[in-house]
Every structure is written in structure tokens, then in C-alpha cells.
Design a protein around this motif. Structure first.
Motif, PDB file in Angstrom:
ATOM      1  N   VAL A  13      28.526  68.333  84.392  1.00 12.56           N
ATOM      2  CA  VAL A  13      29.465  68.600  83.294  1.00 12.56           C
ATOM      3  C   VAL A  13      28.860  69.635  82.349  1.00 12.56           C
ATOM      4  N   PHE A  14      27.596  69.463  81.975  1.00 12.18           N
ATOM      5  CA  PHE A  14      26.952  70.383  81.040  1.00 12.18           C
ATOM      6  C   PHE A  14      26.907  71.805  81.598  1.00 12.18           C
ATOM      7  N   PHE A  15      26.380  71.969  82.804  1.00 11.11           N
ATOM      8  CA  PHE A  15      26.186  73.308  83.349  1.00 11.11           C
ATOM      9  C   PHE A  15      27.478  73.944  83.855  1.00 11.11           C
ATOM     10  N   ARG A  16      28.412  73.159  84.366  1.00  8.11           N
ATOM     11  CA  ARG A  16      29.652  73.739  84.882  1.00  8.11           C
ATOM     12  C   ARG A  16      30.556  74.232  83.756  1.00  8.11           C
ATOM     13  N   LYS A  17      30.348  73.760  82.551  1.00  6.54           N
ATOM     14  CA  LYS A  17      31.145  74.254  81.428  1.00  6.54           C
ATOM     15  C   LYS A  17      30.753  75.683  81.065  1.00  6.54           C
ATOM     16  N   MET A  18      29.678  76.186  81.679  1.00  2.35           N
ATOM     17  CA  MET A  18      29.226  77.548  81.420  1.00  2.35           C
ATOM     18  C   MET A  18      29.731  78.536  82.463  1.00  2.35           C
ATOM     19  N   VAL A  19      30.376  78.044  83.501  1.00  2.15           N
ATOM     20  CA  VAL A  19      30.748  78.906  84.627  1.00  2.15           C
ATOM     21  C   VAL A  19      32.263  79.143  84.634  1.00  2.15           C
ATOM     22  N   SER A  43      36.970  74.253  84.202  1.00  4.44           N
ATOM     23  CA  SER A  43      38.115  73.350  84.094  1.00  4.44           C
ATOM     24  C   SER A  43      38.097  72.278  85.173  1.00  4.44           C
ATOM     25  N   PHE A  44      37.612  72.643  86.349  1.00  7.38           N
ATOM     26  CA  PHE A  44      37.695  71.732  87.486  1.00  7.38           C
ATOM     27  C   PHE A  44      36.684  70.597  87.452  1.00  7.38           C
ATOM     28  N   LEU A  67      28.876  66.496  76.259  1.00  9.20           N
ATOM     29  CA  LEU A  67      28.342  67.446  77.234  1.00  9.20           C
ATOM     30  C   LEU A  67      29.221  68.685  77.350  1.00  9.20           C
ATOM     31  N   THR A  68      30.527  68.498  77.251  1.00 13.65           N
ATOM     32  CA  THR A  68      31.453  69.629  77.284  1.00 13.65           C
ATOM     33  C   THR A  68      31.232  70.527  76.070  1.00 13.65           C
ATOM     34  N   ALA A  69      31.113  69.930  74.901  1.00  9.50           N
ATOM     35  CA  ALA A  69      30.904  70.710  73.679  1.00  9.50           C
ATOM     36  C   ALA A  69      29.570  71.456  73.725  1.00  9.50           C
ATOM     37  N   SER A  96      29.442  75.423  73.974  1.00  3.49           N
ATOM     38  CA  SER A  96      28.837  76.069  72.807  1.00  3.49           C
ATOM     39  C   SER A  96      27.680  76.979  73.218  1.00  3.49           C
ATOM     40  N   PHE A  97      26.864  76.501  74.145  1.00  5.53           N
ATOM     41  CA  PHE A  97      25.735  77.312  74.613  1.00  5.53           C
ATOM     42  C   PHE A  97      26.234  78.608  75.230  1.00  5.53           C
TER      43      PHE A  97
END
Length: 120
Positions: free
Chosen positions: A34-40, A45-46, A64-66, A70-71
Motif C-alpha cells: 500500500v505504501f509503495f504502490r501509492k507512489m506509482v 488506484s488498484f 499508509l495511503t497518506a 505525500s512522499f
């Protein structure tokens, strides 16, 4: 969910075994995913789908999404700030690579579809 995959999976190229493997993988790597995929882009979304399927608690998911978003947003903002007026130079330099990357993505997706169709 497996009954859905058994019934309709062939229409969207998803097998029940794929669902089980994804669930097992998410159980082991869910928080990092969740943490790393929010950067891609394109994936961010998936990751919510396997998180929901595995009943990930809402509060850790939101945190983790935030953090991941944010990063990534900070990195992009700083890149824009420091590149400033040199954006045209960067765009010209990266343009050929973006075409190669786009072609590679198309080849991978087509290859995946062909593999899925041939294994049925």
C-alpha cells in the motif's frame, strides 16, 4: 470472491488461483505494498482492491495511503521546483526514453494477454 472468479474470471483473464496467490502475497506484503504502490502512477488506484479483498483495516490503509502519496507528491514538487525553467531541456532529454518505456509497457501487456489466453 473465488466463486466470482470461477464464474466470470475467463472474461477478464483472472483465474481462482490468481486470486488465492494475490491474497497470500498481500497477507505477507500488504502494508509495504500500500505504501509503495501509492507512489506509482497507474497502480496507485488498484492497490485498494487487494486491500479491500483482504479486509485491511481502514485506519492503517488511510495512514499508509497518506504517507505514500505525500512522499511521492513531495518528490514531484521538489523536482518541479529545482528544474524550474529547465523543464524543456528535461522533456527533450527524456522524450526518447518515454517512447521506449511506452512500447515496453505495450509489449508486456500484450504478452500477458497472449499468455493468459494460451493457458486457458
Amino acid at each position: 470472491m473465488i466463486t466470482f472468479a470461477e464464474k466470470y474470471g475467463k472474461y477478464v483473464f483472472v483465474k481462482p488461483d490468481d486470486i488465492s496467490a494475490t491474497n497470500d502475497w498481500f497477507d505477507s506484503h500488504g502494508k509495504k505494498a500500500v505504501f509503495f504502490r501509492k507512489m506509482v502512477p497507474g497502480i496507485r488506484s488498484f492497490i485498494s482492491i487487494p486491500a479491500g479483498m483482504n479486509k485491511m483495516p481502514l485506519l492503517p490503509f488511510l495512514i499508509l495511503t497518506a504517507l505514500g502519496s505525500s512522499f511521492w507528491t513531495t518528490v514531484l514538487t521538489l523536482a518541479g521546483y529545482y528544474l524550474g525553467e529547465n523543464y524543456q531541456v528535461v522533456e527533450t532529454t527524456l522524450a526518447p526514453y518515454s517512447n521506449i518505456f511506452g512500447g515496453l509497457v505495450v509489449v508486456i501487456v500484450v504478452g500477458w494477454f497472449v499468455e493468459q489466453r494460451s493457458s486457458d
